[in-house]
Scaffold this motif. Structure first.
Motif, PDB file in Angstrom:
ATOM      1  N   GLU A  13      44.891   0.345 -10.073  1.00  0.00           N
ATOM      2  CA  GLU A  13      44.111   0.778  -8.619  1.00  0.00           C
ATOM      3  C   GLU A  13      44.616   2.020  -8.158  1.00  0.00           C
ATOM      4  OE1 GLU A  13      44.956  -2.675  -9.196  1.00  0.00           O
ATOM      5  OE2 GLU A  13      42.990  -3.244  -9.700  1.00  0.00           O
ATOM      6  N   LYS A  14      45.998   1.898  -8.043  1.00  0.00           N
ATOM      7  CA  LYS A  14      46.693   3.069  -7.378  1.00  0.00           C
ATOM      8  C   LYS A  14      46.609   4.486  -8.431  1.00  0.00           C
ATOM      9  CE  LYS A  14      49.925   5.400  -5.064  1.00  0.00           C
ATOM     10  NZ  LYS A  14      49.760   5.885  -3.700  1.00  0.00           N
ATOM     11  N   ILE A  15      46.528   4.199  -9.745  1.00  0.00           N
ATOM     12  CA  ILE A  15      46.770   5.243 -10.782  1.00  0.00           C
ATOM     13  C   ILE A  15      45.138   5.655 -10.541  1.00  0.00           C
ATOM     14  CG2 ILE A  15      46.839   5.820 -13.200  1.00  0.00           C
ATOM     15  CD1 ILE A  15      49.045   3.586 -13.272  1.00  0.00           C
ATOM     16  N   GLU A  16      44.037   4.669 -10.643  1.00  0.00           N
ATOM     17  CA  GLU A  16      42.675   5.337 -10.694  1.00  0.00           C
ATOM     18  C   GLU A  16      42.472   6.126  -9.314  1.00  0.00           C
ATOM     19  OE1 GLU A  16      39.788   2.342 -11.028  1.00  0.00           O
ATOM     20  OE2 GLU A  16      38.497   3.664 -12.094  1.00  0.00           O
ATOM     21  N   HIS A  17      43.103   5.772  -8.257  1.00  0.00           N
ATOM     22  CA  HIS A  17      42.728   6.270  -6.941  1.00  0.00           C
ATOM     23  C   HIS A  17      43.348   7.669  -6.965  1.00  0.00           C
ATOM     24  CE1 HIS A  17      42.882   7.249  -2.698  1.00  0.00           C
ATOM     25  NE2 HIS A  17      44.073   7.453  -2.795  1.00  0.00           N
ATOM     26  N   LEU A  18      44.668   7.989  -7.536  1.00  0.00           N
ATOM     27  CA  LEU A  18      45.216   9.119  -7.604  1.00  0.00           C
ATOM     28  C   LEU A  18      44.501   9.985  -8.694  1.00  0.00           C
ATOM     29  CD1 LEU A  18      48.767   8.048  -7.928  1.00  0.00           C
ATOM     30  CD2 LEU A  18      47.863   9.290  -6.182  1.00  0.00           C
ATOM     31  N   ALA A  19      43.914   9.521  -9.575  1.00  0.00           N
ATOM     32  CA  ALA A  19      42.933  10.466 -10.645  1.00  0.00           C
ATOM     33  C   ALA A  19      41.656  10.865  -9.815  1.00  0.00           C
ATOM     34  CB  ALA A  19      42.585   9.621 -12.016  1.00  0.00           C
ATOM     35  N   ASN A  20      41.150   9.872  -9.070  1.00  0.00           N
ATOM     36  CA  ASN A  20      40.099  10.323  -8.452  1.00  0.00           C
ATOM     37  C   ASN A  20      40.315  11.246  -7.497  1.00  0.00           C
ATOM     38  OD1 ASN A  20      38.109   8.688  -9.738  1.00  0.00           O
ATOM     39  ND2 ASN A  20      38.557   6.899  -8.467  1.00  0.00           N
ATOM     40  N   ASP A  21      41.493  11.166  -6.600  1.00  0.00           N
ATOM     41  CA  ASP A  21      41.786  12.123  -5.701  1.00  0.00           C
ATOM     42  C   ASP A  21      42.046  13.578  -6.207  1.00  0.00           C
ATOM     43  OD1 ASP A  21      43.026  12.569  -2.979  1.00  0.00           O
ATOM     44  OD2 ASP A  21      44.788  13.191  -4.347  1.00  0.00           O
ATOM     45  N   LEU A  22      42.594  13.545  -7.512  1.00  0.00           N
ATOM     46  CA  LEU A  22      42.803  14.794  -8.084  1.00  0.00           C
ATOM     47  C   LEU A  22      41.343  15.515  -8.303  1.00  0.00           C
ATOM     48  CD1 LEU A  22      44.085  17.293  -9.734  1.00  0.00           C
ATOM     49  CD2 LEU A  22      44.424  15.717 -11.756  1.00  0.00           C
ATOM     50  N   CYS A 161      41.330   7.357 -16.588  1.00  0.00           N
ATOM     51  CA  CYS A 161      40.710   7.575 -15.385  1.00  0.00           C
ATOM     52  C   CYS A 161      40.110   8.831 -14.998  1.00  0.00           C
ATOM     53  CB  CYS A 161      41.398   6.863 -14.341  1.00  0.00           C
ATOM     54  SG  CYS A 161      41.898   5.362 -14.280  1.00  0.00           S
ATOM     55  N   LEU A 162      40.940   9.793 -15.242  1.00  0.00           N
ATOM     56  CA  LEU A 162      40.599  11.243 -15.065  1.00  0.00           C
ATOM     57  C   LEU A 162      39.434  11.779 -16.035  1.00  0.00           C
ATOM     58  CD1 LEU A 162      41.588  13.982 -13.476  1.00  0.00           C
ATOM     59  CD2 LEU A 162      42.776  14.559 -15.692  1.00  0.00           C
ATOM     60  N   LEU A 163      39.522  11.485 -17.230  1.00  0.00           N
ATOM     61  CA  LEU A 163      38.494  11.585 -18.417  1.00  0.00           C
ATOM     62  C   LEU A 163      37.239  11.030 -18.199  1.00  0.00           C
ATOM     63  CD1 LEU A 163      40.618  12.019 -21.500  1.00  0.00           C
ATOM     64  CD2 LEU A 163      39.743  13.990 -20.210  1.00  0.00           C
ATOM     65  N   MET A 164      37.274   9.732 -17.636  1.00  0.00           N
ATOM     66  CA  MET A 164      36.011   8.948 -17.550  1.00  0.00           C
ATOM     67  C   MET A 164      36.206   8.043 -16.053  1.00  0.00           C
ATOM     68  SD  MET A 164      36.329   7.529 -21.288  1.00  0.00           S
ATOM     69  CE  MET A 164      38.290   7.237 -21.212  1.00  0.00           C
ATOM     70  N   PRO A 165      36.044   8.855 -15.145  1.00  0.00           N
ATOM     71  CA  PRO A 165      35.926   8.159 -13.773  1.00  0.00           C
ATOM     72  C   PRO A 165      34.651   7.443 -13.818  1.00  0.00           C
ATOM     73  CG  PRO A 165      35.395  10.478 -13.537  1.00  0.00           C
ATOM     74  CD  PRO A 165      35.648  10.459 -14.892  1.00  0.00           C
ATOM     75  N   ARG A 166      34.693   6.336 -12.957  1.00  0.00           N
ATOM     76  CA  ARG A 166      33.373   5.284 -12.956  1.00  0.00           C
ATOM     77  C   ARG A 166      32.226   6.151 -12.400  1.00  0.00           C
ATOM     78  NH1 ARG A 166      35.533  -0.232 -11.573  1.00  0.00           N
ATOM     79  NH2 ARG A 166      37.757  -0.171 -11.533  1.00  0.00           N
ATOM     80  N   TYR A 167      32.191   6.946 -11.634  1.00  0.00           N
ATOM     81  CA  TYR A 167      31.019   7.477 -11.449  1.00  0.00           C
ATOM     82  C   TYR A 167      30.402   8.240 -12.333  1.00  0.00           C
ATOM     83  CZ  TYR A 167      33.220  12.341 -10.529  1.00  0.00           C
ATOM     84  OH  TYR A 167      33.994  13.553 -10.586  1.00  0.00           O
ATOM     85  N   LYS A 168      31.260   9.007 -13.085  1.00  0.00           N
ATOM     86  CA  LYS A 168      30.710   9.781 -14.377  1.00  0.00           C
ATOM     87  C   LYS A 168      30.293   8.801 -15.759  1.00  0.00           C
ATOM     88  CE  LYS A 168      29.941  13.288 -16.657  1.00  0.00           C
ATOM     89  NZ  LYS A 168      28.848  14.321 -16.093  1.00  0.00           N
TER      90      LYS A 168
END
Ligand code: ZN
Length: 226
Positions: A13-22, A161-168
């Protein structure tokens, strides 16, 4: 404080949050998130440099890429043909290095210190041509054993997470059937990833299931199935 942070546990969750934040910080800039090519845009946004060089093997293992924190420089190994031939694999490797930059490097220190120019994070592969992806797959099968394994796992999870965020992914799956390989290949091309990046991510999110050794895809989360 050193340039490379001491090892710390990071949840998915933390890693995904940091990717989404970027991705969020990239919005509204010349390097706003756009697919394919979001990893290159993240590199530009973070003002990192990138080049292709020959990187020697380390302990008998090919090194796919490395990052020099104080030089803000990502180097891709030009001796690994797959990095030239497979854009998805290249994107995954670049996003993995961005993951090291965000998760593992003290950025203030990296900017301030010149004595540690030689320090780098090398991303070695245990199996062949493929470092980062192999790390992801290997770790999916058996849990990471050493802190070095975990650091690689964290960088690779960030890349995913960066290449494939959930919203994308939700946008890309619209009008598509996730149990149809042709549709998955179309999503792969739209996102600029490898097919294994995509199927691993979709399985990790619990959207699909592909039993080991099988080509059959099962839909798991019917919540999106409309
Ligand atoms: Zn790495």
């Amino acid at each position: 404080m050193s340039v490379i942070k001491p090892y710390q546990f990071l949840s998915k969750e933390k890693i995904e949050h940091l990717a989404n934040d970027l991705l969020m910080r990239m919005q509204g800039t010349p390097n706003f998130p756009k697919w394919p090519g979001v990893a290159d845009r993240a590199v530009n946004f973070l003002k990192l440099g990138m080049d292709s060089v020959k990187i020697p093997d380390q302990n008998g293992r090919p090194v796919a890429a490395r990052i020099y924190p104080t030089q803000r420089l990502i180097q891709i190994n030009e001796d690994i043909p797959k990095l030239q031939q497979d854009r998805g694999f290249e994107a995954s490797t670049i996003a993995h290095e961005v993951g090291h930059w965000v998760l593992h490097i003290n950025q203030d220190e990296a900017d301030g210190i010149v004595e540690q120019l030689e320090l780098s994070l090398d991303c070695a592969t245990t199996e062949q041509p493929f470092l980062c992806r192999d790390v992801g797959e290997r770790i999916a099968l058996s849990s990471p054993k050493t802190q070095a394994d975990w650091i690689e796992w964290q960088a690779q999870y960030f890349a995913s997470c960066l290449l494939m965020p959930r919203y994308k992914l939700e946008e890309a799956r619209r009008g598509r059937d996730l149990t149809n390989w042709n549709h998955l290949y179309a999503m792969r091309d739209e996102l600029g990833v490898t097919i294994s990046n995509l199927t691993n991510r979709l399985q990790d999110l619990g959207w699909i299931d592909i039993p080991k050794g099988s080509k059959q895809i099962y839909l798991r989360n019917t919540g999106f199935n409309r």
